[in-house]
Scaffold this motif. Structure first.
Motif, short mmCIF file in Angstrom:
data_model
loop_
_atom_site.label_atom_id
_atom_site.label_comp_id
_atom_site.label_asym_id
_atom_site.label_seq_id
_atom_site.Cartn_x
_atom_site.Cartn_y
_atom_site.Cartn_z
N GLU A 1 0.86 -1.18 0.00
CA GLU A 1 0.00 0.00 0.00
C GLU A 1 0.90 1.24 0.00
O GLU A 1 1.83 1.33 0.78
N THR A 2 0.63 2.15 -0.89
CA THR A 2 1.39 3.41 -0.95
C THR A 2 0.45 4.58 -0.72
O THR A 2 -0.73 4.53 -1.07
N CYS A 3 0.97 5.62 -0.16
CA CYS A 3 0.18 6.82 0.11
C CYS A 3 -0.19 7.51 -1.20
O CYS A 3 0.68 7.79 -2.02
N PRO A 4 -1.48 7.80 -1.41
CA PRO A 4 -1.88 8.48 -2.63
C PRO A 4 -1.46 9.95 -2.66
O PRO A 4 -1.41 10.56 -3.73
N GLU A 5 -1.12 10.52 -1.52
CA GLU A 5 -0.70 11.93 -1.46
C GLU A 5 0.78 12.12 -1.77
O GLU A 5 1.14 12.95 -2.58
N CYS A 6 1.64 11.34 -1.08
CA CYS A 6 3.08 11.57 -1.22
C CYS A 6 3.84 10.38 -1.79
O CYS A 6 5.03 10.47 -2.06
N SER B 1 4.62 7.58 -0.25
CA SER B 1 5.40 6.89 0.76
C SER B 1 4.91 5.46 0.96
O SER B 1 3.72 5.17 0.82
N LEU B 2 5.84 4.59 1.29
CA LEU B 2 5.49 3.21 1.65
C LEU B 2 5.33 3.04 3.15
O LEU B 2 4.99 1.95 3.61
N GLU C 1 -3.28 5.07 7.01
CA GLU C 1 -2.73 6.39 7.33
C GLU C 1 -1.25 6.39 7.00
O GLU C 1 -0.52 5.46 7.33
N CYS C 2 -0.80 7.46 6.34
CA CYS C 2 0.60 7.63 6.01
C CYS C 2 1.34 8.19 7.22
O CYS C 2 0.91 9.16 7.81
N ARG C 3 2.44 7.57 7.56
CA ARG C 3 3.22 8.03 8.70
C ARG C 3 4.10 9.24 8.33
O ARG C 3 4.58 9.93 9.20
N ASP C 4 4.28 9.49 7.04
CA ASP C 4 5.09 10.62 6.61
C ASP C 4 4.27 11.91 6.53
O ASP C 4 4.59 12.90 7.16
N CYS C 5 3.19 11.90 5.76
CA CYS C 5 2.40 13.13 5.55
C CYS C 5 1.11 13.15 6.34
O CYS C 5 0.37 14.13 6.30
N HIS C 6 0.78 12.05 7.03
CA HIS C 6 -0.42 11.90 7.86
C HIS C 6 -1.71 11.93 7.06
O HIS C 6 -2.78 12.18 7.62
N GLY C 7 -1.65 11.68 5.77
CA GLY C 7 -2.86 11.54 4.97
C GLY C 7 -3.58 10.25 5.36
O GLY C 7 -2.96 9.30 5.86
N SER C 8 -4.89 10.19 5.17
CA SER C 8 -5.64 8.96 5.49
C SER C 8 -6.63 8.67 4.37
O SER C 8 -7.11 9.56 3.68
N TRP C 9 -6.95 7.40 4.20
CA TRP C 9 -7.87 6.93 3.17
C TRP C 9 -8.37 5.55 3.56
O TRP C 9 -7.86 4.91 4.44
#
Length: 56
Positions: free
Chosen positions: A8-13, A15-16, A47-55
């Motif tokens: 799963e990768t962050c759709p915003e940044c 990040s893995l 939730e992305c641990r780098d940019c804190h985006g969630s989906w």
């Protein structure tokens, strides 16, 4: 038989460094968990641990 693993990768940044949670989950004694659900996850939230985006 070859198996494919998809990360799963962050759709915003991109990040893995992503974590997943099951929002419906709650603590149940292990011997009663089987009575309450069949073990399938109803929904996951990511939730992305780098940019804190969630989906989901």
């Amino acid at each position: 038989m070859a198996r494919t693993i998809v990360a799963e990768t962050c759709p915003e940044c991109g990040s893995l460094d992503v974590r997943a949670t099951e929002p419906k989950w709650f603590l149940v004694e292990f011997d009663r968990r089987v009575d309450l659900d069949d073990g399938w996850v109803e929904r996951l939230e990511f939730e992305c641990r780098d940019c804190h985006g969630s989906w989901d």
